[in-house]
Design a protein around this motif. Structure first.
Motif, mmCIF file in Angstrom:
data_model
loop_
_atom_site.group_PDB
_atom_site.id
_atom_site.type_symbol
_atom_site.label_atom_id
_atom_site.label_comp_id
_atom_site.label_asym_id
_atom_site.label_seq_id
_atom_site.Cartn_x
_atom_site.Cartn_y
_atom_site.Cartn_z
ATOM 1 N N ALA A 1 0.927 -1.092 0.067
ATOM 2 C CA ALA A 1 0.030 -0.037 -0.307
ATOM 3 C C ALA A 1 0.771 1.116 0.026
ATOM 4 C CB ALA A 1 -0.896 0.116 1.088
ATOM 5 N N ALA A 2 0.371 2.191 -0.440
ATOM 6 C CA ALA A 2 1.194 3.447 -0.594
ATOM 7 C C ALA A 2 -0.067 4.868 -0.312
ATOM 8 C CB ALA A 2 1.763 3.789 -1.882
ATOM 9 N N VAL A 3 0.657 5.878 0.123
ATOM 10 C CA VAL A 3 -0.109 7.049 0.468
ATOM 11 C C VAL A 3 0.866 8.272 -0.063
ATOM 12 C CG1 VAL A 3 -1.113 8.787 1.828
ATOM 13 C CG2 VAL A 3 -1.202 6.395 2.464
ATOM 14 N N THR A 4 0.519 8.859 -1.043
ATOM 15 C CA THR A 4 1.214 10.134 -1.904
ATOM 16 C C THR A 4 0.447 11.272 -1.207
ATOM 17 O OG1 THR A 4 2.149 11.136 -3.695
ATOM 18 C CG2 THR A 4 -0.017 9.890 -3.983
ATOM 19 N N ARG A 5 1.656 12.297 -0.982
ATOM 20 C CA ARG A 5 0.513 13.644 -0.329
ATOM 21 C C ARG A 5 1.346 14.799 -0.971
ATOM 22 N NH1 ARG A 5 3.245 13.136 4.593
ATOM 23 N NH2 ARG A 5 4.207 11.348 4.144
ATOM 24 N N ARG B 1 -6.703 14.218 8.000
ATOM 25 C CA ARG B 1 -5.504 13.586 7.358
ATOM 26 C C ARG B 1 -4.852 12.424 7.868
ATOM 27 N NH1 ARG B 1 -0.251 14.484 8.140
ATOM 28 N NH2 ARG B 1 1.078 13.968 6.617
ATOM 29 N N LEU B 2 -4.555 12.579 9.225
ATOM 30 C CA LEU B 2 -3.745 11.212 9.837
ATOM 31 C C LEU B 2 -4.829 9.976 9.738
ATOM 32 C CD1 LEU B 2 -2.178 12.848 13.164
ATOM 33 C CD2 LEU B 2 -0.888 11.967 10.877
ATOM 34 N N ARG B 3 -6.069 10.559 10.073
ATOM 35 C CA ARG B 3 -7.068 9.177 10.150
ATOM 36 C C ARG B 3 -7.212 8.478 8.651
ATOM 37 N NH1 ARG B 3 -12.367 7.788 9.472
ATOM 38 N NH2 ARG B 3 -12.951 9.631 8.071
ATOM 39 N N ARG B 4 -7.231 9.346 7.764
ATOM 40 C CA ARG B 4 -7.302 8.615 6.303
ATOM 41 C C ARG B 4 -5.818 7.919 6.064
ATOM 42 N NH1 ARG B 4 -11.969 9.082 3.527
ATOM 43 N NH2 ARG B 4 -12.939 10.776 4.521
ATOM 44 N N ILE B 5 -4.891 8.413 6.492
ATOM 45 C CA ILE B 5 -3.286 7.617 6.250
ATOM 46 C C ILE B 5 -3.509 6.387 7.076
ATOM 47 C CG2 ILE B 5 -0.931 7.821 6.681
ATOM 48 C CD1 ILE B 5 -1.162 10.549 6.171
ATOM 49 N N LEU B 6 -3.722 6.530 8.413
ATOM 50 C CA LEU B 6 -3.805 5.360 9.220
ATOM 51 C C LEU B 6 -4.986 4.207 8.564
ATOM 52 C CD1 LEU B 6 -3.601 6.878 12.758
ATOM 53 C CD2 LEU B 6 -1.946 5.082 11.870
ATOM 54 N N GLY B 7 -6.179 4.867 8.326
ATOM 55 C CA GLY B 7 -7.083 3.813 7.710
ATOM 56 C C GLY B 7 -6.826 3.311 6.579
ATOM 57 N N TRP B 8 -5.966 3.865 5.629
ATOM 58 C CA TRP B 8 -5.621 3.401 4.159
ATOM 59 C C TRP B 8 -4.664 2.135 4.640
ATOM 60 C CZ3 TRP B 8 -7.539 3.531 -0.341
ATOM 61 C CH2 TRP B 8 -6.821 3.321 -1.553
ATOM 62 N N PHE B 9 -3.552 2.280 5.591
ATOM 63 C CA PHE B 9 -2.581 1.198 5.884
ATOM 64 C C PHE B 9 -3.302 0.374 6.830
ATOM 65 C CE2 PHE B 9 0.887 4.638 5.342
ATOM 66 C CZ PHE B 9 1.114 4.093 4.125
ATOM 67 N N GLU B 10 -4.338 0.689 7.500
ATOM 68 C CA GLU B 10 -5.089 -0.697 8.250
ATOM 69 C C GLU B 10 -5.668 -1.501 7.211
ATOM 70 O OE1 GLU B 10 -7.195 1.681 10.933
ATOM 71 O OE2 GLU B 10 -5.622 2.014 12.416
ATOM 72 N N ARG B 11 -6.461 -0.822 6.193
ATOM 73 C CA ARG B 11 -7.008 -1.584 5.331
ATOM 74 C C ARG B 11 -6.219 -2.551 4.624
ATOM 75 N NH1 ARG B 11 -10.164 1.623 0.281
ATOM 76 N NH2 ARG B 11 -10.214 -0.357 -1.191
ATOM 77 N N HIS B 12 -4.891 -2.091 4.055
ATOM 78 C CA HIS B 12 -4.228 -2.884 3.187
ATOM 79 C C HIS B 12 -3.080 -3.715 3.990
ATOM 80 C CE1 HIS B 12 -6.006 -1.355 -0.353
ATOM 81 N NE2 HIS B 12 -6.096 -0.185 0.167
ATOM 82 N N LEU B 13 -2.762 -3.170 5.070
ATOM 83 C CA LEU B 13 -1.589 -3.746 5.720
ATOM 84 C C LEU B 13 -1.945 -4.606 7.154
ATOM 85 C CD1 LEU B 13 1.425 -1.039 5.541
ATOM 86 C CD2 LEU B 13 0.648 -2.833 3.961
ATOM 87 N N GLY B 14 -3.242 -4.255 7.811
ATOM 88 C CA GLY B 14 -3.308 -4.475 9.033
ATOM 89 C C GLY B 14 -2.517 -3.821 9.961
ATOM 90 N N THR B 15 -2.927 -4.024 11.230
ATOM 91 C CA THR B 15 -1.873 -3.456 12.308
ATOM 92 C C THR B 15 -1.032 -4.553 13.231
ATOM 93 O OG1 THR B 15 -3.634 -3.200 13.763
ATOM 94 C CG2 THR B 15 -3.216 -1.416 12.209
ATOM 95 N N GLN B 16 -1.389 -5.693 13.149
ATOM 96 C CA GLN B 16 -0.987 -6.368 14.140
ATOM 97 C C GLN B 16 -0.159 -7.921 13.447
ATOM 98 O OE1 GLN B 16 -1.068 -6.017 17.500
ATOM 99 N NE2 GLN B 16 -2.065 -4.040 16.922
ATOM 100 N N PRO B 17 0.818 -8.439 14.219
ATOM 101 C CA PRO B 17 1.596 -9.405 13.816
ATOM 102 C C PRO B 17 0.567 -10.848 13.183
ATOM 103 C CG PRO B 17 2.052 -9.290 15.996
ATOM 104 C CD PRO B 17 1.171 -8.100 15.507
#
Length: 554
Positions: free
Chosen positions: A428-432, A537-553
């Protein structure tokens, strides 16, 4: 325009005058052509470059001029009146002369880089101090009983982009000549990227009246030092150093300096330096004591040609090193540092490792050659070195190589766009606020002409192929990484048209892409936007990474 505020203030030594600058209308008689009884037309007539400025808007009909506020009556006296933007007024020690910077709006001439002007007040006319100077000047300040003016600058002929280091100089007021105070291979000013302060480059030199020292900040390997040097310019002295950032300062005669100091776990406090050491005066963020804060681990890796690349690694709390975690890699061409980053702390708290490093092309801190290494080679060796940093990262046993994210803003947005067009290693990527098309950037950005040619080594009408080759949009058909595009509609540094081009192409190709546009915000959204927008803005960045990467091992 009549109510434009007076900014950039400097008190006269006599305490009865304040010099400053304000936006002042500039009218052409031939432009007033509407007839009585007919609604006036709504038009913009543009005759100069830099007709807009990020964070300000269109300035085609106004220029920043020097004014003096006469006390106690409150009369405003206009000192300059020309098609030039003036800034940083500085009173002489005697209080009867002003020095200031004049900046033409045509970037391909000497005055377009910023020159020092001097005038007697109240009757004198502005005169250019250094008639043979071809480079840039900033932050003029009088010293040595008004015999000299100290400034930060360089003498590279125009046009140049912002990669040429500025260093301390002293100008002989009578002779109209200048000399370097010290031969430095580092940049004067604070170039530490942070979301805690609106300004990215505090390029200032200061010398208190009657004091033998010139004080300045110096950016060195991710830290910003407080330094000083004598008027003779033999060697400079480092007053405050270490893993942190001196982001502003105010010296007094007698060797006393107040300064702001930030570290990775605090946005900053006020300190005072004396020859016996530093003393902390404030504790402005006690609320942080109730939060878990990640402390960066310094980590170097071997880049191209055996060069060592400086970087940091932030780990999530409650880490179990027997498991693998998702990781977000930050990229840009500014300078990552020992500064505080709210964004980094939010990501680690959410469960991500955060990796960031200063590959070749970094704006400051690692020498002039390192900073200019990417000129004419955008997306070349800087990309290769970034990928070596990723190789170094995935060797760590607790990093999940299948769940990597990449993000960056401005020139880091350029690199994010470039990476996903040349590699499928990221999930996943976020470009700003990013650069997408160097061809259109030339004519739409407020720094487009000098920046495009300086960064790519060409301009679109002189060498379209070279300019296009260094544009991420050229490789859009190769982008398969899910991409979130964040941009502001009043960004004049990287205009919204850059983001729209990328979004439209990816949607046409059927890729996983989303565009989020923040209304009423400029290029500096992440560090100076409205609080609600910064949180979103931070919520959007975190949400995108959570959606595509998850957050836990796993």
């Amino acid at each position: 325009m009549g109510d434009a505020p007076l900014t950039g203030l400097d008190w006269s030594p006599t305490n009865d005058r304040i010099a400053g600058v304000r936006w002042t209308p500039f009218r052409y008689e031939r432009d007033s052509g509407h007839r009585p009884g007919i609604l006036a037309p709504n038009v913009k007539v543009i005759r100069r470059l830099r007709y807009k400025q990020d964070g300000v808007g269109f300035v085609h009909d106004r220029y920043s001029q020097v004014w003096v506020l006469e006390l106690p009556r409150g009369d405003l006296v206009q000192v300059t009146d020309s098609e030039c933007d003036y800034s940083e007024p500085s009173w002489s020690g005697s209080g009867d002369r002003l020095a200031f910077i004049g900046l033409a709006r045509e970037q391909n001439e000497a005055l377009g880089q910023g020159q020092i002007f001097v005038c007697a007040y109240p009757e004198g006319a502005p005169v250019r101090l250094l008639p043979d100077w071809q480079g840039a000047c900033r932050s003029p300040v009088w010293g040595d009983l008004d015999r000299c003016i100290v400034f930060a600058g360089h003498d590279y002929p125009a046009p140049t982009n912002r990669r040429i280091f500025m260093t301390p100089h002293s100008a002989d007021v009578k002779a109209g000549t200048a000399r370097r105070l010290a031969v430095l291979d580092q940049e004067v000013g604070n170039y530490a990227a942070s979301d805690s302060r609106t300004s990215l480059s505090n390029i200032t030199v200061k010398c208190p009246p009657g004091d033998p020292w010139v004080y300045f900040l110096l950016t060195v390997e991710g830290s910003v030092q407080l330094c000083r040097i004598g008027f003779e310019g033999t060697s400079y002295e480092q007053l405050v150093t270490g893993p942190g950032v001196a982001f502003d300062f105010s010296p007094a005669a007698g060797g006393v300096v107040a300064y702001g100091w930030a570290e990775p776990t605090t946005p900053g406090d006020l300190f005072v330096w004396t020859p016996t050491g530093s003393e902390r005066l404030t504790a402005l963020n006690p609320w942080l004591n109730d939060h878990r804060l990640a402390k960066p681990e310094e980590r170097w890796f071997e880049g191209l040609d055996g060069a060592l690349v400086h970087g940091w690694l932030l780990k999530p709390p409650d880490l179990d090193e027997t498991k693998r975690y998702p990781t977000v890699v930050y990229v840009h061409c500014s300078m990552f540092s020992w500064d505080f980053s709210h964004e980094f702390q939010c990501l680690t708290e959410a469960g991500y490792w955060v990796r960031y490093f200063n590959a070749r092309g970094t704006t400051a801190g690692y020498g002039q050659a390192w900073t200019r290494a990417s000129e004419g080679d955008q997306g070349g060796k800087d990309f290769e070195e970034t990928m070596l940093g990723v190789d170094d990262l995935i060797r760590l046993p607790y990093v999940d190589a299948e769940r990597l994210g990449v993000t960056g803003g401005s020139c880091g947005g350029f690199m994010t766009n470039w990476i996903v067009g040349h590699s499928d290693r990221f999930a996943a990527a976020v470009t700003r606020r990013s650069i997408v098309n160097q061809v259109s950037f030339f004519g739409t950005s407020d720094i487009g002409p000098e920046c495009t040619e300086g960064e790519t080594g060409a301009n679109p009408f002189g060498d379209l192929e070279t300019t296009w080759r260094q544009s991420p949009i050229t490789y859009v058909d190769r982008i398969h990484t899910p991409l979130l595009i964040i941009h502001s509609d009043e960004d004049h540094r990287c205009p919204l048209e850059q983001a729209v081009q990328l979004f439209a192409a990816l949607r046409w190709l059927g890729r996983d892409v989303e565009l989020v546009v923040f209304e009423g915000e400029s290029h500096g959204l992440s560090r100076g936007g409205w609080p609600g927008n910064r949180i979103e803005r931070l919520r959007r960045i975190l949400g995108w990474f959570e959606r595509h990467l998850g957050t836990q091992p796993p």
